[in-house]
Design a protein around this motif. Structure first.
Motif, PDB file in Angstrom:
ATOM      1  N   PRO A 167      -5.079  -4.358  -2.638  1.00 35.42           N
ATOM      2  CA  PRO A 167      -4.175  -3.324  -1.808  1.00 35.42           C
ATOM      3  C   PRO A 167      -3.263  -4.283  -0.821  1.00 35.42           C
ATOM      4  CG  PRO A 167      -6.304  -3.923  -0.760  1.00 35.42           C
ATOM      5  CD  PRO A 167      -6.442  -4.676  -2.242  1.00 35.42           C
ATOM      6  N   SER A 168      -2.104  -3.627  -0.600  1.00 43.21           N
ATOM      7  CA  SER A 168      -1.278  -4.019   0.253  1.00 43.21           C
ATOM      8  C   SER A 168      -0.316  -2.928   1.056  1.00 43.21           C
ATOM      9  CB  SER A 168      -0.469  -5.431   0.008  1.00 43.21           C
ATOM     10  OG  SER A 168       0.609  -4.721  -1.268  1.00 43.21           O
ATOM     11  N   SER A 169       0.313  -3.459   1.992  1.00 42.00           N
ATOM     12  CA  SER A 169       1.470  -2.538   2.508  1.00 42.00           C
ATOM     13  C   SER A 169       2.481  -3.314   3.398  1.00 42.00           C
ATOM     14  CB  SER A 169       0.760  -1.320   3.297  1.00 42.00           C
ATOM     15  OG  SER A 169       1.930  -0.483   3.848  1.00 42.00           O
ATOM     16  N   ALA A 170       3.766  -3.108   3.256  1.00 41.21           N
ATOM     17  CA  ALA A 170       4.649  -3.814   4.311  1.00 41.21           C
ATOM     18  C   ALA A 170       4.841  -2.897   5.408  1.00 41.21           C
ATOM     19  CB  ALA A 170       5.747  -4.313   3.391  1.00 41.21           C
ATOM     20  N   MET A 171       4.128  -1.914   5.728  1.00 47.54           N
ATOM     21  CA  MET A 171       4.497  -1.046   6.886  1.00 47.54           C
ATOM     22  C   MET A 171       4.442  -1.658   8.203  1.00 47.54           C
ATOM     23  SD  MET A 171       5.568   1.931   6.084  1.00 47.54           S
ATOM     24  CE  MET A 171       5.165   2.744   7.724  1.00 47.54           C
ATOM     25  N   PRO A 172       3.665  -2.777   8.400  1.00 48.43           N
ATOM     26  CA  PRO A 172       3.801  -3.560   9.775  1.00 48.43           C
ATOM     27  C   PRO A 172       4.901  -4.098   9.984  1.00 48.43           C
ATOM     28  CG  PRO A 172       1.731  -4.087   8.650  1.00 48.43           C
ATOM     29  CD  PRO A 172       2.345  -3.244   7.729  1.00 48.43           C
TER      30      PRO A 172
ATOM     31  N   GLN B 270      -4.275  -8.758   7.079  1.00 53.02           N
ATOM     32  CA  GLN B 270      -5.379  -9.380   6.584  1.00 53.02           C
ATOM     33  C   GLN B 270      -5.642  -9.377   4.981  1.00 53.02           C
ATOM     34  OE1 GLN B 270      -8.783  -7.434   8.575  1.00 53.02           O
ATOM     35  NE2 GLN B 270      -8.930  -9.041  10.235  1.00 53.02           N
ATOM     36  N   ALA B 271      -5.020  -8.197   4.417  1.00 53.03           N
ATOM     37  CA  ALA B 271      -4.919  -8.094   2.993  1.00 53.03           C
ATOM     38  C   ALA B 271      -3.833  -8.742   2.468  1.00 53.03           C
ATOM     39  CB  ALA B 271      -4.723  -6.579   2.866  1.00 53.03           C
ATOM     40  N   TRP B 272      -2.667  -9.107   3.230  1.00 49.59           N
ATOM     41  CA  TRP B 272      -1.579  -9.634   2.567  1.00 49.59           C
ATOM     42  C   TRP B 272      -1.059 -10.655   3.687  1.00 49.59           C
ATOM     43  CZ3 TRP B 272       3.443  -6.819   1.085  1.00 49.59           C
ATOM     44  CH2 TRP B 272       4.468  -7.863   0.523  1.00 49.59           C
ATOM     45  N   SER B 273      -1.388 -12.005   3.771  1.00 44.98           N
ATOM     46  CA  SER B 273      -1.150 -12.558   5.008  1.00 44.98           C
ATOM     47  C   SER B 273       0.479 -12.885   4.749  1.00 44.98           C
ATOM     48  CB  SER B 273      -1.671 -13.973   4.928  1.00 44.98           C
ATOM     49  OG  SER B 273      -1.545 -14.728   3.670  1.00 44.98           O
ATOM     50  N   GLU B 274       1.252 -12.804   3.583  1.00 45.32           N
ATOM     51  CA  GLU B 274       2.523 -13.081   3.445  1.00 45.32           C
ATOM     52  C   GLU B 274       3.408 -11.876   3.517  1.00 45.32           C
ATOM     53  OE1 GLU B 274       0.868 -14.319   0.536  1.00 45.32           O
ATOM     54  OE2 GLU B 274      -0.006 -16.111   1.635  1.00 45.32           O
ATOM     55  N   LEU B 275       2.883 -10.765   3.958  1.00 44.56           N
ATOM     56  CA  LEU B 275       3.596  -9.336   3.905  1.00 44.56           C
ATOM     57  C   LEU B 275       5.086  -9.555   4.186  1.00 44.56           C
ATOM     58  CD1 LEU B 275       3.881  -7.271   6.715  1.00 44.56           C
ATOM     59  CD2 LEU B 275       1.389  -7.503   6.445  1.00 44.56           C
ATOM     60  N   ALA B 276       5.818  -8.835   3.696  1.00 43.03           N
ATOM     61  CA  ALA B 276       7.545  -8.931   3.967  1.00 43.03           C
ATOM     62  C   ALA B 276       8.164  -7.824   3.254  1.00 43.03           C
ATOM     63  CB  ALA B 276       7.950 -10.273   3.435  1.00 43.03           C
ATOM     64  N   PRO B 277       9.196  -7.485   3.790  1.00 39.28           N
ATOM     65  CA  PRO B 277      10.094  -6.642   3.051  1.00 39.28           C
ATOM     66  C   PRO B 277      10.621  -6.981   1.752  1.00 39.28           C
ATOM     67  CG  PRO B 277      11.373  -7.181   4.646  1.00 39.28           C
ATOM     68  CD  PRO B 277       9.908  -7.929   5.015  1.00 39.28           C
ATOM     69  N   ASN B 278      10.748  -6.061   0.800  1.00 40.66           N
ATOM     70  CA  ASN B 278      11.431  -6.486  -0.458  1.00 40.66           C
ATOM     71  C   ASN B 278      10.560  -7.127  -1.448  1.00 40.66           C
ATOM     72  OD1 ASN B 278      13.659  -5.021   0.724  1.00 40.66           O
ATOM     73  ND2 ASN B 278      14.621  -7.096   1.704  1.00 40.66           N
TER      74      ASN B 278
ATOM     75  N   ASP C 151     -11.712   0.032   7.076  1.00 38.62           N
ATOM     76  CA  ASP C 151     -11.245  -1.125   6.417  1.00 38.62           C
ATOM     77  C   ASP C 151     -11.505  -1.310   4.990  1.00 38.62           C
ATOM     78  OD1 ASP C 151     -10.744  -3.608   6.376  1.00 38.62           O
ATOM     79  OD2 ASP C 151     -12.131  -4.883   7.193  1.00 38.62           O
ATOM     80  N   ARG C 152     -10.377  -0.696   4.353  1.00 37.76           N
ATOM     81  CA  ARG C 152     -10.641  -0.622   2.959  1.00 37.76           C
ATOM     82  C   ARG C 152      -9.943  -1.754   2.184  1.00 37.76           C
ATOM     83  NH1 ARG C 152     -12.281   1.619  -1.875  1.00 37.76           N
ATOM     84  NH2 ARG C 152     -10.780   1.380  -3.667  1.00 37.76           N
ATOM     85  N   ARG C 153     -11.022  -2.564   1.534  1.00 33.47           N
ATOM     86  CA  ARG C 153     -10.783  -3.811   0.884  1.00 33.47           C
ATOM     87  C   ARG C 153     -10.946  -3.601  -0.623  1.00 33.47           C
ATOM     88  NH1 ARG C 153     -10.976  -8.628   4.818  1.00 33.47           N
ATOM     89  NH2 ARG C 153     -11.082  -7.536   6.786  1.00 33.47           N
ATOM     90  N   GLY C 154     -10.315  -4.770  -1.460  1.00 32.59           N
ATOM     91  CA  GLY C 154     -10.614  -4.398  -2.859  1.00 32.59           C
ATOM     92  C   GLY C 154      -9.654  -3.731  -3.622  1.00 32.59           C
ATOM     93  N   TYR C 155      -9.475  -3.880  -4.707  1.00 32.76           N
ATOM     94  CA  TYR C 155      -8.500  -2.984  -5.612  1.00 32.76           C
ATOM     95  C   TYR C 155      -8.814  -1.511  -5.435  1.00 32.76           C
ATOM     96  CZ  TYR C 155      -5.960  -1.809  -9.618  1.00 32.76           C
ATOM     97  OH  TYR C 155      -5.083  -1.063 -10.666  1.00 32.76           O
ATOM     98  N   ALA C 156      -7.462  -0.933  -5.500  1.00 28.63           N
ATOM     99  CA  ALA C 156      -7.568   0.676  -5.235  1.00 28.63           C
ATOM    100  C   ALA C 156      -6.663   1.539  -6.105  1.00 28.63           C
ATOM    101  CB  ALA C 156      -7.258   0.946  -3.976  1.00 28.63           C
ATOM    102  N   GLU C 157      -7.112   2.386  -6.792  1.00 22.81           N
ATOM    103  CA  GLU C 157      -6.553   3.242  -7.523  1.00 22.81           C
ATOM    104  C   GLU C 157      -5.680   4.356  -6.570  1.00 22.81           C
ATOM    105  OE1 GLU C 157      -5.784   3.275 -10.763  1.00 22.81           O
ATOM    106  OE2 GLU C 157      -7.057   1.565 -11.455  1.00 22.81           O
ATOM    107  N   THR C 158      -4.644   4.724  -7.065  1.00 21.73           N
ATOM    108  CA  THR C 158      -3.953   5.820  -5.995  1.00 21.73           C
ATOM    109  C   THR C 158      -4.886   7.094  -5.994  1.00 21.73           C
ATOM    110  OG1 THR C 158      -1.616   5.189  -6.791  1.00 21.73           O
ATOM    111  CG2 THR C 158      -1.998   7.533  -6.096  1.00 21.73           C
ATOM    112  N   ARG C 159      -5.197   7.648  -7.044  1.00 24.32           N
ATOM    113  CA  ARG C 159      -6.412   8.840  -6.918  1.00 24.32           C
ATOM    114  C   ARG C 159      -7.396   8.567  -6.179  1.00 24.32           C
ATOM    115  NH1 ARG C 159      -8.313   9.797 -12.504  1.00 24.32           N
ATOM    116  NH2 ARG C 159      -6.105  10.009 -12.948  1.00 24.32           N
ATOM    117  N   GLU C 160      -7.995   7.400  -5.873  1.00 24.66           N
ATOM    118  CA  GLU C 160      -9.259   7.101  -5.165  1.00 24.66           C
ATOM    119  C   GLU C 160      -8.536   7.053  -3.441  1.00 24.66           C
ATOM    120  OE1 GLU C 160     -13.127   5.814  -4.015  1.00 24.66           O
ATOM    121  OE2 GLU C 160     -12.378   7.108  -5.367  1.00 24.66           O
TER     122      GLU C 160
END
Length: 197
Positions: A179-184, A165-173, A122-131
């Motif tokens: 952190p967030s992802s629209a993969m769901p 949980q990270a992005w309750s309004e997740l949507a395409p485009n 359950d990774r939360r908080g700002y994330a860098e690509t390298r991390e």
């Protein structure tokens, strides 16, 4: 005369429903493709077909290629899987997708490895690509350049929950927060048949 015991062929056939054909384009050339193949094998969508195509270029080039492939190969919809990374033209591509009735973009911020991490932690908080890349390796999710053969694909529902949980309004485009992802959204397409009118 029809043999006894065999159903009337004309009456027993159900009309074939058209399967929606999706072309899914990945910015990443290896990991994303391997993940999507594992996901398709796990979910086994019956109501739609998904073809995965690796491109590995900037978002604008992916969008243009997507339009060409949709036209040439008669796909119903195109989906672009892309990271935020340092793409200067990401917003331009998202604008193009918002205007297009046939193309959607799914953005992971900062990178696809974050989405992979959510299958195991359950990774939360700002994330860098390298991390995120480092943590994906530490958690045995990826190797040097590819997905671990024992990747916990069965944990995709947990990843969906964490992404929501990270992005309750997740949507395409849209580019979500870090952190967030629209993969769901894609998983929803793979798991849920469209509603009949």
């Amino acid at each position: 005369m029809r043999p006894l015991g065999r159903p009337n062929q004309r009456n027993s056939r159900r009309p074939r429903q058209h399967k929606t054909r999706y072309a899914v384009f990945t910015e990443g050339r290896v990991t994303e493709l391997q993940y999507l193949e594992k996901l398709r094998q796990r979910i086994r969508p019956q109501h739609a077909e998904f073809k995965f195509i690796k491109i590995g270029k900037d978002p604008s080039a992916i969008y243009k290629r997507c339009l060409r492939v949709l036209k040439q190969d008669n796909f119903d919809q195109g989906i672009i899987v892309v990271d935020v990374d340092q793409h200067e033209r990401l917003e331009e591509m998202l604008d193009d997708c918002r205007r297009s009735p046939h193309v959607n973009a799914l953005v992971s911020n900062p990178c696809f490895e974050l989405w992979l991490l959510w299958h195991a932690t359950d990774r939360r908080g700002y994330a860098e690509t390298r991390e995120c890349v480092r943590l994906a390796r530490i958690n045995n999710l990826t190797g040097d350049k590819d997905l671990n053969t024992k990747f916990p694909i069965a944990s995709f529902p947990e990843a969906v929950t964490r992404a929501q949980q990270a992005w309750s309004e997740l949507a395409p485009n849209k580019k979500g927060p870090n952190p967030s992802s629209a993969m769901p959204w894609l998983i929803g397409l793979m798991t849920t048949p469209p509603q009949e009118n």
